[in-house]
Motif scaffolding. Structure first.
Motif, PDB file in Angstrom:
ATOM      1  N   UNK A 411       0.799  -1.396  -0.094  1.00 40.22           N
ATOM      2  CA  UNK A 411      -0.088  -0.027  -0.019  1.00 40.22           C
ATOM      3  C   UNK A 411       0.899   1.271   0.027  1.00 40.22           C
ATOM      4  N   UNK A 412       1.929   1.278   0.782  1.00 40.42           N
ATOM      5  CA  UNK A 412       2.845   2.298   0.762  1.00 40.42           C
ATOM      6  C   UNK A 412       3.528   2.541  -0.394  1.00 40.42           C
ATOM      7  N   UNK A 413       4.109   1.417  -0.954  1.00 37.80           N
ATOM      8  CA  UNK A 413       4.588   1.552  -2.094  1.00 37.80           C
ATOM      9  C   UNK A 413       3.590   1.926  -3.230  1.00 37.80           C
ATOM     10  N   UNK A 414       2.649   1.809  -3.288  1.00 37.57           N
ATOM     11  CA  UNK A 414       1.573   2.324  -4.334  1.00 37.57           C
ATOM     12  C   UNK A 414       1.405   3.673  -4.260  1.00 37.57           C
ATOM     13  N   UNK A 415       1.213   4.336  -2.970  1.00 41.64           N
ATOM     14  CA  UNK A 415       0.922   5.689  -2.771  1.00 41.64           C
ATOM     15  C   UNK A 415       2.297   6.423  -3.056  1.00 41.64           C
ATOM     16  N   UNK A 416       3.380   5.788  -2.871  1.00 38.83           N
ATOM     17  CA  UNK A 416       4.536   6.416  -3.242  1.00 38.83           C
ATOM     18  C   UNK A 416       4.948   6.571  -4.748  1.00 38.83           C
ATOM     19  N   UNK A 417       4.284   5.603  -5.501  1.00 38.62           N
ATOM     20  CA  UNK A 417       4.222   5.617  -6.742  1.00 38.62           C
ATOM     21  C   UNK A 417       3.509   6.698  -7.509  1.00 38.62           C
ATOM     22  N   UNK A 418       2.399   6.789  -6.868  1.00 32.83           N
ATOM     23  CA  UNK A 418       1.340   8.030  -7.438  1.00 32.83           C
ATOM     24  C   UNK A 418       1.943   9.234  -6.873  1.00 32.83           C
TER      25      UNK A 418
END
Length: 433
Positions: A411-418
């Motif tokens: 989840x954190x990796x996804x928000x960081x990509x965004x």
């Protein structure tokens, strides 16, 4: 030389006769100056103290008393000297040259010089030692210990009358031990009667009396009460010992404050006072478990200050720190739902954990935050609109195709990509997964 009626008054013979009378009456006649030192002693100092009159002159009454008794009587006599009034019935215990004890009752009147200035006292001491009974030196020693003990000690009867207190107890109440003896406990201090009534109830019920910590006029005392019983086992009063623990309480309070400060620092960012990375990671783990258990929504937003390096280079690091504090305060006002947590994730990045919110709600909050920071109008020459702005990445469990795993890293990796994409697209914008 024979005593003759026609001997002129004031002759050496009359002086010797007067001195002979003074030396042989049963009471000891003395004078002390305004400092309490003997300036005259009759011959009765020999049987009473085992001291010649000339050896008494120049010394004080306290030089002939056991140490504890000297301390007690010195305090009382200091008050008598200060008042410059007649006194009577001052009981004091004295130690003869051979070590034996004599109990004396002192009375005196003030003496003034020709100019009306206080010069001392003239008085008598009377031997009131019980006849045929040798005073118990050990008892005197115990009484001296009681009187001089640094712990406040006292005893009261069932009617709350003070039977005995030492000087430490009296000072606690702003009085002397002599003043308090025989008085009502309420006259010593208004808090004490209620306290003793409670202890007597426990004693009457045969229950143990616990130690208590009490506050008296801003100072803390460890109070220990014991029931006093007569030979028939009936409770007739209480003994009390009060130990001043103000220093310990202050140390405990200081330690508690320090511990709270350490606990706060362990979970909060030192610059912004928001949650730190440690607390954010722990909350993410907790919310992932909850979402897996209940099937509820969970969203995460990451904010990053645009061109912050350039801001620091232009205005300096102190201004940069203040900028981060201002942004933190503005963001904190927006995330106030129960369960929301906003923290500093590192550098100029902030992370918001939002339980029970869907994709649309999270995106709306992110946009509200972006507009709020832009509205601060914090000047930044490097920014496109000329002020400080933020970019945001938003992701929810639904966005990453959550399969029930409790691992929050995806989840954190996804928000960081965004967030990275928002930066790539020109900054001062939000991007969803």
């Amino acid at each position: 030389m024979p005593n003759t009626p026609d001997t002129p008054s004031g002759t050496p013979h009359d002086t010797r006769r007067l001195r002979d009378i003074i030396d042989n009456i049963s009471d000891w006649i003395w004078e002390v100056d305004h400092t309490g030192r003997y300036t005259f002693s009759s011959g009765q100092s020999r049987p009473l103290l085992g001291m010649e009159p000339e050896d008494v002159v120049g010394r004080t009454p306290f030089d002939f008393m056991p140490p504890g008794e000297a301390l007690r009587v010195k305090d009382e006599f200091a008050r008598i000297l200060a008042e410059e009034k007649p006194f009577a019935g001052l009981i004091n215990r004295n130690q003869r040259a051979d070590g034996s004890i004599v109990v004396l009752e002192s009375s005196g009147i003030p003496v003034f010089d020709a100019h009306g200035r206080f010069a001392g006292f003239r008085g008598i001491d009377r031997d009131i030692t019980p006849k045929g009974v040798a005073p118990d030196l050990r008892l005197f020693q115990l009484e001296a210990i009681f009187s001089g003990a640094p712990v406040a000690l006292g005893m009261v009867d069932r009617a709350s009358r003070i039977l005995a207190v030492n000087e430490a107890f009296a000072q606690l109440c702003g009085h002397t031990a002599v003043e308090l003896t025989g008085k009502r406990l309420s006259e010593a201090h208004p808090r004490l009667p209620v306290l003793c009534e409670r202890q007597l109830e426990l004693a009457d019920a045969g229950q143990p009396i616990p130690e208590e910590e009490i506050d008296i006029d801003g100072r803390y005392y460890q109070a220990l009460f014991k029931a006093v019983a007569n030979p028939f086992g009936e409770v007739v009063g209480l003994s009390a010992a009060l130990m001043d623990i103000s220093g310990r309480k202050q140390a405990e309070q200081s330690l508690a404050i320090a511990n709270r400060e350490l606990e706060f620092r362990a979970d909060h960012d030192h610059l912004t006072a928001l949650a730190n990375r440690r607390q954010l990671d722990a909350r993410l783990e907790q919310e992932m478990r909850r979402a897996c258990r209940t099937g509820s929504h969970l969203a995460v937003i990451i904010f990053d200050v645009d061109y912050f390096k350039e801001y620091n280079d232009h205005f300096g690091h102190l201004a940069g720190d203040q900028c981060l504090r201002t942004i933190a305060a503005a963001l904190e006002n927006l995330f106030r739902r129960p369960g929301d947590l906003l923290g500093r994730y590192g550098g100029e990045a902030f992370l918001a954990i939002l339980p029970a919110i869907n994709r649309q709600g999270a995106a709306a909050l992110a946009e509200t935050a972006r507009l709020a920071i832009e509205a601060l109008a914090l000047a930044n020459p490097a920014g496109t609109p000329g002020c400080v702005t933020i970019s945001a990445g938003v992701a929810t469990l639904d966005d990453i195709g959550h399969t029930g795993s409790r691992d929050w890293a995806p989840l954190v990796q996804a928000v960081d990509r965004a967030l990275y994409l928002a930066k790539q697209m020109g900054r001062n914008r939000i991007r969803m997964v």
